[in-house]
Design a protein around this motif. Structure first.
Motif, PDB file in Angstrom:
ATOM      1  N   HIS A 109      14.618   4.340  11.374  1.00 16.27           N
ATOM      2  CA  HIS A 109      14.433   2.915  11.055  1.00 16.27           C
ATOM      3  C   HIS A 109      12.957   2.523  11.143  1.00 16.27           C
ATOM      4  N   TYR A 110      12.262   3.094  12.089  1.00 13.68           N
ATOM      5  CA  TYR A 110      10.841   2.783  12.291  1.00 13.68           C
ATOM      6  C   TYR A 110       9.913   3.803  11.621  1.00 13.68           C
ATOM      7  N   GLY A 111      10.463   4.691  10.810  1.00  9.98           N
ATOM      8  CA  GLY A 111       9.630   5.690  10.130  1.00  9.98           C
ATOM      9  C   GLY A 111       9.114   6.761  11.068  1.00  9.98           C
ATOM     10  N   CYS A 112       9.853   7.049  12.116  1.00  6.84           N
ATOM     11  CA  CYS A 112       9.436   8.025  13.127  1.00  6.84           C
ATOM     12  C   CYS A 112      10.361   9.239  13.127  1.00  6.84           C
ATOM     13  N   THR A 113       9.913  10.272  13.823  1.00  6.45           N
ATOM     14  CA  THR A 113      10.723  11.465  14.059  1.00  6.45           C
ATOM     15  C   THR A 113      10.653  11.770  15.551  1.00  6.45           C
ATOM     16  N   PHE A 114      11.336  12.822  15.958  1.00  8.01           N
ATOM     17  CA  PHE A 114      11.278  13.225  17.357  1.00  8.01           C
ATOM     18  C   PHE A 114       9.870  13.668  17.757  1.00  8.01           C
ATOM     19  N   ASP A 115       9.023  14.013  16.790  1.00  6.88           N
ATOM     20  CA  ASP A 115       7.628  14.365  17.100  1.00  6.88           C
ATOM     21  C   ASP A 115       6.842  13.179  17.641  1.00  6.88           C
ATOM     22  N   ASP A 116       7.330  11.956  17.379  1.00 14.01           N
ATOM     23  CA  ASP A 116       6.646  10.747  17.847  1.00 14.01           C
ATOM     24  C   ASP A 116       7.095  10.317  19.243  1.00 14.01           C
ATOM     25  N   VAL A 117       8.103  10.967  19.796  1.00 16.95           N
ATOM     26  CA  VAL A 117       8.629  10.601  21.113  1.00 16.95           C
ATOM     27  C   VAL A 117       7.645  11.068  22.190  1.00 16.95           C
ATOM     28  N   VAL A 118       7.271  10.148  23.078  1.00 22.61           N
ATOM     29  CA  VAL A 118       6.346  10.496  24.159  1.00 22.61           C
ATOM     30  C   VAL A 118       7.033  10.531  25.525  1.00 22.61           C
ATOM     31  N   VAL A 119       8.173   9.853  25.647  1.00 22.42           N
ATOM     32  CA  VAL A 119       8.941   9.870  26.890  1.00 22.42           C
ATOM     33  C   VAL A 119      10.424   9.963  26.539  1.00 22.42           C
ATOM     34  N   GLU A 120      11.120  10.858  27.216  1.00 26.71           N
ATOM     35  CA  GLU A 120      12.571  10.963  27.072  1.00 26.71           C
ATOM     36  C   GLU A 120      13.156  11.067  28.472  1.00 26.71           C
ATOM     37  N   ASN A 121      14.042  10.135  28.809  1.00 23.51           N
ATOM     38  CA  ASN A 121      14.728  10.176  30.098  1.00 23.51           C
ATOM     39  C   ASN A 121      16.208  10.416  29.847  1.00 23.51           C
ATOM     40  N   PRO A 159      33.250   5.062  32.296  1.00 26.63           N
ATOM     41  CA  PRO A 159      33.501   6.332  32.983  1.00 26.63           C
ATOM     42  C   PRO A 159      33.545   7.553  32.065  1.00 26.63           C
ATOM     43  N   GLU A 160      33.836   7.362  30.778  1.00 26.25           N
ATOM     44  CA  GLU A 160      33.898   8.487  29.848  1.00 26.25           C
ATOM     45  C   GLU A 160      32.518   9.017  29.452  1.00 26.25           C
ATOM     46  N   PHE A 161      31.494   8.203  29.622  1.00 26.67           N
ATOM     47  CA  PHE A 161      30.140   8.631  29.258  1.00 26.67           C
ATOM     48  C   PHE A 161      29.623   9.615  30.294  1.00 26.67           C
ATOM     49  N   MET A 162      29.166  10.776  29.820  1.00 27.28           N
ATOM     50  CA  MET A 162      28.628  11.808  30.708  1.00 27.28           C
ATOM     51  C   MET A 162      27.110  11.910  30.612  1.00 27.28           C
ATOM     52  N   ILE A 163      26.531  11.324  29.553  1.00 26.15           N
ATOM     53  CA  ILE A 163      25.096  11.441  29.325  1.00 26.15           C
ATOM     54  C   ILE A 163      24.591  10.197  28.600  1.00 26.15           C
ATOM     55  N   GLU A 164      23.363   9.817  28.942  1.00 21.22           N
ATOM     56  CA  GLU A 164      22.674   8.712  28.274  1.00 21.22           C
ATOM     57  C   GLU A 164      21.213   9.123  28.140  1.00 21.22           C
ATOM     58  N   ILE A 165      20.644   8.898  26.963  1.00 20.55           N
ATOM     59  CA  ILE A 165      19.264   9.319  26.694  1.00 20.55           C
ATOM     60  C   ILE A 165      18.474   8.118  26.186  1.00 20.55           C
ATOM     61  N   GLU A 166      17.364   7.816  26.876  1.00 21.27           N
ATOM     62  CA  GLU A 166      16.480   6.735  26.445  1.00 21.27           C
ATOM     63  C   GLU A 166      15.128   7.322  26.086  1.00 21.27           C
ATOM     64  N   MET A 167      14.382   6.599  25.243  1.00 19.44           N
ATOM     65  CA  MET A 167      13.100   7.129  24.749  1.00 19.44           C
ATOM     66  C   MET A 167      12.037   6.058  24.657  1.00 19.44           C
ATOM     67  N   GLU A 168      10.802   6.536  24.687  1.00 14.39           N
ATOM     68  CA  GLU A 168       9.645   5.722  24.326  1.00 14.39           C
ATOM     69  C   GLU A 168       8.911   6.481  23.246  1.00 14.39           C
ATOM     70  N   VAL A 169       8.424   5.736  22.255  1.00  9.53           N
ATOM     71  CA  VAL A 169       7.801   6.343  21.081  1.00  9.53           C
ATOM     72  C   VAL A 169       6.443   5.698  20.859  1.00  9.53           C
ATOM     73  N   TYR A 170       5.515   6.490  20.408  1.00  8.40           N
ATOM     74  CA  TYR A 170       4.213   5.972  19.982  1.00  8.40           C
ATOM     75  C   TYR A 170       4.016   6.387  18.538  1.00  8.40           C
ATOM     76  N   LYS A 171       3.891   5.403  17.658  1.00  7.57           N
ATOM     77  CA  LYS A 171       3.721   5.687  16.224  1.00  7.57           C
ATOM     78  C   LYS A 171       2.340   5.233  15.793  1.00  7.57           C
ATOM     79  N   LYS A 172       1.546   6.199  15.321  1.00  9.82           N
ATOM     80  CA  LYS A 172       0.182   5.874  14.859  1.00  9.82           C
ATOM     81  C   LYS A 172       0.226   5.080  13.582  1.00  9.82           C
TER      82      LYS A 172
END
Length: 172
Positions: A109-121, A159-172
């Motif tokens: 949506h923001y024109g990014c890829t996983f290469d733009d991810v700087v933080v993943e928790n 309770p059914e959720f076993m994983i949650e992933i959040e991110m921060e992205v920096y797009k030049k």
């Protein structure tokens, strides 16, 4: 008595300065100096909110992502369908893949890829099982891994959720 008045005045001034800084314009100008001419770059810092599943996100009271300038904060993705029902119940590997599929939609949506991810928790209710399937991340991050944390938690939103992933992205 004079000390109390001076302290009160100082606190009021600090509060006024803090409040006025929140009301500043939402655009900043950065001057980039090159050899000869000076170039002014205007960065729009107006928050841009994105809802991946508007009805679900409104019901739970969050936005899936917010972009301000070149920074994008992405809320934790969980394995759910478009109505907010958990999917891949009991299968942490498929839940993780579903999370990354949703995160990829937000990035696109923001024109990014996983290469733009700087933080993943990563938050998981079963760290040993997550560690067994974490190598899948190498298929997501082909050039480099972001910074981040892996956290074992007691429970997630449902309770059914076993994983949650959040991110921060920096797009030049």
């Amino acid at each position: 008595m004079k000390t109390t008045k001076l302290t009160t005045i100082a606190l009021v001034l600090v509060a006024a300065i803090s409040l006025s800084s929140c009301n500043q314009k939402t655009k900043t100008e950065t001057t980039v100096e090159k050899s000869e001419p000076t170039e002014t770059v205007v960065v729009d810092e107006t928050p841009d909110y994105f809802l991946l599943r508007p009805e679900v996100e409104k019901a739970y009271g969050y936005s899936h992502a917010v972009k301000i300038g070149n920074d994008i904060k992405i809320s934790g993705a969980v394995s759910m369908d478009d109505e907010g029902n958990p999917t891949a119940v009991g299968d942490i590997e498929q839940q993780m893949k579903n999370c990354y599929a949703d995160l990829e939609k937000v990035l696109a949506h923001y024109g990014c890829t996983f290469d733009d991810v700087v933080v993943e928790n990563v938050f998981t209710t079963n760290m040993p099982k997550f560690l067994e399937v974490a190598a899948f991340r190498a298929e997501i991050y082909k050039n480099h891994f972001p910074t981040g944390s892996w956290l074992g938690v007691k429970e997630l939103a449902l309770p059914e959720f076993m994983i949650e992933i959040e991110m921060e992205v920096y797009k030049k």
